[in-house]
Write an enzyme that holds these catalytic residues in place. Sequence first.
Site, PDB file in Angstrom:
ATOM      1  N   ALA A  36       0.828  -1.210   0.000  1.00 43.03           N
ATOM      2  CA  ALA A  36       0.000   0.000   0.000  1.00 43.03           C
ATOM      3  C   ALA A  36       0.863   1.262   0.000  1.00 43.03           C
ATOM      4  CB  ALA A  36      -0.920   0.007   1.208  1.00 43.03           C
ATOM      5  N   TYR A  38       3.909   1.509  -1.255  1.00 43.53           N
ATOM      6  CA  TYR A  38       4.482   1.602  -2.602  1.00 43.53           C
ATOM      7  C   TYR A  38       3.452   2.240  -3.544  1.00 43.53           C
ATOM      8  CZ  TYR A  38       6.557   0.031  -7.023  1.00 43.53           C
ATOM      9  OH  TYR A  38       7.094  -0.011  -8.276  1.00 43.53           O
ATOM     10  N   ASP A  39       2.231   1.743  -3.466  1.00 43.47           N
ATOM     11  CA  ASP A  39       1.162   2.284  -4.326  1.00 43.47           C
ATOM     12  C   ASP A  39       0.941   3.768  -4.061  1.00 43.47           C
ATOM     13  OD1 ASP A  39      -0.917  -0.729  -4.177  1.00 43.47           O
ATOM     14  OD2 ASP A  39       0.919  -0.246  -5.282  1.00 43.47           O
ATOM     15  N   SER A  84      23.965 -20.465 -28.107  1.00 38.69           N
ATOM     16  CA  SER A  84      23.201 -21.440 -27.341  1.00 38.69           C
ATOM     17  C   SER A  84      24.159 -22.316 -26.548  1.00 38.69           C
ATOM     18  CB  SER A  84      22.321 -22.265 -28.259  1.00 38.69           C
ATOM     19  OG  SER A  84      23.095 -22.758 -29.309  1.00 38.69           O
ATOM     20  N   LYS A 117      18.660 -23.731 -15.240  1.00 34.61           N
ATOM     21  CA  LYS A 117      18.365 -23.372 -16.633  1.00 34.61           C
ATOM     22  C   LYS A 117      16.887 -22.988 -16.699  1.00 34.61           C
ATOM     23  CE  LYS A 117      19.274 -24.592 -21.390  1.00 34.61           C
ATOM     24  NZ  LYS A 117      17.983 -24.374 -22.038  1.00 34.61           N
ATOM     25  N   ASP A 119      13.344 -21.830 -17.986  1.00 34.56           N
ATOM     26  CA  ASP A 119      12.618 -22.189 -19.206  1.00 34.56           C
ATOM     27  C   ASP A 119      11.792 -21.006 -19.691  1.00 34.56           C
ATOM     28  OD1 ASP A 119      10.546 -25.016 -20.178  1.00 34.56           O
ATOM     29  OD2 ASP A 119      11.929 -23.752 -21.276  1.00 34.56           O
ATOM     30  N   GLU A 175      17.004 -14.174 -18.941  1.00 41.28           N
ATOM     31  CA  GLU A 175      15.834 -14.923 -19.379  1.00 41.28           C
ATOM     32  C   GLU A 175      14.559 -14.256 -18.874  1.00 41.28           C
ATOM     33  OE1 GLU A 175      16.759 -17.483 -21.175  1.00 41.28           O
ATOM     34  OE2 GLU A 175      15.174 -19.007 -21.165  1.00 41.28           O
ATOM     35  N   LYS A 295      29.001 -23.274 -15.748  1.00 38.46           N
ATOM     36  CA  LYS A 295      29.860 -22.357 -16.503  1.00 38.46           C
ATOM     37  C   LYS A 295      31.215 -22.258 -15.822  1.00 38.46           C
ATOM     38  CE  LYS A 295      25.830 -19.590 -17.775  1.00 38.46           C
ATOM     39  NZ  LYS A 295      25.051 -18.368 -17.534  1.00 38.46           N
ATOM     40  N   LYS A 319      20.653 -31.315 -18.764  1.00 39.83           N
ATOM     41  CA  LYS A 319      19.196 -31.323 -18.885  1.00 39.83           C
ATOM     42  C   LYS A 319      18.558 -32.343 -17.950  1.00 39.83           C
ATOM     43  CE  LYS A 319      17.384 -29.162 -21.889  1.00 39.83           C
ATOM     44  NZ  LYS A 319      17.401 -29.083 -23.335  1.00 39.83           N
ATOM     45  N   CYS A 413      -5.298 -44.839 -49.963  1.00 37.39           N
ATOM     46  CA  CYS A 413      -5.100 -43.613 -49.185  1.00 37.39           C
ATOM     47  C   CYS A 413      -6.390 -43.266 -48.437  1.00 37.39           C
ATOM     48  CB  CYS A 413      -4.714 -42.470 -50.114  1.00 37.39           C
ATOM     49  SG  CYS A 413      -4.763 -40.857 -49.312  1.00 37.39           S
ATOM     50  N   CYS A 416      -7.934 -39.858 -50.127  1.00 45.45           N
ATOM     51  CA  CYS A 416      -8.476 -39.744 -51.485  1.00 45.45           C
ATOM     52  C   CYS A 416      -8.789 -41.098 -52.128  1.00 45.45           C
ATOM     53  CB  CYS A 416      -7.513 -38.959 -52.367  1.00 45.45           C
ATOM     54  SG  CYS A 416      -6.019 -39.873 -52.752  1.00 45.45           S
TER      55      CYS A 416
END
Length: 684
Positions: A36, A38-39, A84, A117, A119, A175, A295, A319, A413, A416
């Site tokens: 409140a 902050y608002d 990537s 990681k 997503d 990300e 890394k 992963k 098929c 057809c």
Amino acid sequence: MSGDSKITKRVDVLREQINYHNYRYYVIDDPEVPDAEYDRLMGELRQIEEKHPSLIVASSPTQRVGATPLSAFSQVTHEQAMLSLGNAFSDDDVMNFDRRVRERLNTDHVEYVAEAKLDGLAISLLYENGELVRAATRGDGATGEDVTHNVRTIDAIPLLLRGNNFPRRLEVRGEIFMAKEGFCKLNKAQLNKQEKPFVNPRNAAAGSLRQLDPKITAQRPLSFYCYSTGIVEHVPDDAWPQGHYQIVRALRDWGLPVQKEMKLFKNISSCLTYYQEIFAMRDNLPHDIDGVVYKVNDIAQQKMLGYLSREPRWAIAHKFPAQEALTKVIDIDIQVGRTGALTPVARLEPVFVGGVTVTNATLHNESEVLRKDVRNGDTVIVRRAGDVIPEVVSVVLSQRPENTSMFVLPDLCPVCGSKVIKEETISRSTPRARARCSGGLICDAQRKEGFKHFVSRQAMDIEGLGEKLIEQLINQNEVRTVADLYRLKRDRLSRLERMADKSADNVLAAIEKSKSTTLPRFLFALGIREVGVATARGLANHFGTLDAVMSANMETLIEVSDVGPIVAKHTYEFFRDERNRAVVDQLIESGLNWSDIAVDVTDDALPLSGDTYVLTGTLLTMTRDAAKEQLQALGAKVSGSVSAKTTVVVAGEKAGSKLTKAEELGIKVLDEAGLNALFATYSL
Ligand code: IVH
């Protein structure tokens, strides 16, 4: 103090306080005041700015949502390619990665940073003098889209950096994602509005970021974590942190949110232990993650390791295992592709796997179905790993109901009714026996796929002509062949379902626009079997005109680089078919046009004919194979070693002895930007 300067002062204080509370909330996760309060601060600032518009600046916290929607995104060329990551699927893969790292560095002392990681979508944020001036998506790594107007609406992303010791130009990478809670709320709201829910948080984040109207993005619960930098200007090496961990720490001090999962480890085995911890708490995290990234921390070591193709040698994504689930096969359908290939598809009881609800899974081909012995009514394991098409892994035989029967591929098929032909030929893209419908253009399924291909981005690039519309056009007999597209009338088009006059006009305009095209695009659009973008370009370069391609015989076709006997046969036969020739004629009559390419019947007249190129070092915006293929398509020879015969040496990053030799011999050297410029000059 005058009234005016009092107000200016108050505005400054309010902005500073709001930014400070944002930092407490989003970056250090320790809010100091209730919402409140902050608002209230925001309310007061808004009020003053409304009364005194001259005090408004773009970086004010009230200015996150711009006034007008865009009409399109503009392109941004990344000054440093956005790369990537290589993947590891097991501890062994990770150990091998670490071994390679240590061998290359010739040391056993390698510290790693492990991070979740996330997503979501990679984003590049450019700060100039501490102010956010541009945000761009990753795109293909070399060029992305300018989404600044939307990114400014994400509260977690500061419009101004904190402090004063940041670089003058600083590109932050990270990300953008949607937390699970926000995603659920958004989907409930979508359903309430009778709109389609998003399949997963990643798609919701992507869809939200690609809005032309920032007001929509502003309502979407997007979050952001940074994980590295791009361009940094101009900081002397000794004034810049020497480790990845320390760099990200600095970003955090400048007000950018960093994930709590980031940790620094002395060796790879600690990383593997950490992986297990993260894996165990994966479902309890507020957002989706699909693995752990390791890394090398030391920036000097990172530089020594460099890049292989488009992936750093100093990082890897470990992963999480592919996701699998049990469900039941309701039916086995046959799908007919553009070239008539029949693909059995399992229709499934909907099941949530790999983050999406799966209702179909490919069974690839007849022999696969028989090998797995998948039957109607079977309980099966379905796998959806990453973005790969869901597939049936195996049947749970103990749960097979009684009275099932083996799958039988139909002789006719299903679309057809034409005869199905089983081919044993081994072609490049389908190295297995294939069943095909022999109906050609009388088969609606083949026609539909053919249309989809014809209008696609790399072919005639007709925007707004989607699958649903194509289906209607075919079903209602408005079009028989792709040539009929150029005769569509506005009144008939606007009569179709969900076709307001406006979009009918848009589609017609897009069709009209597609008329001026290029020969390679046109050849690719025709959908000749096995003729992909590169082959179409090769044919166009070699023959120069459509007439020359159409009248070429097998021998001359085989002379084209990238064309073997199979492609030559498909191409030759395509143009011997009366029906295909009629479609081509009608297309040309409708006004499709391009500039012919000036060539002889031999390759001598290609732009780089007679030149010998040598590629060395690491290319960041393309693979070496892709560069080689393009150079060859332009007529150059690509050789592995530098000699007096070499015309040009293309030197990527970390080019070594070949570059030295080229310099010694006075041979022309191109860097990667030069190579791209060369391709751009001759792109067809
Ligand atoms: S580093 C050269 N760190 O994964 C390294 N990427 O496969 C560039 N991603 O495009 C990326 N979390 O969108 C990095 N902690 C993280 C990440 C991360 C998610 C995504 C990112 C990137 C993709 C690479």
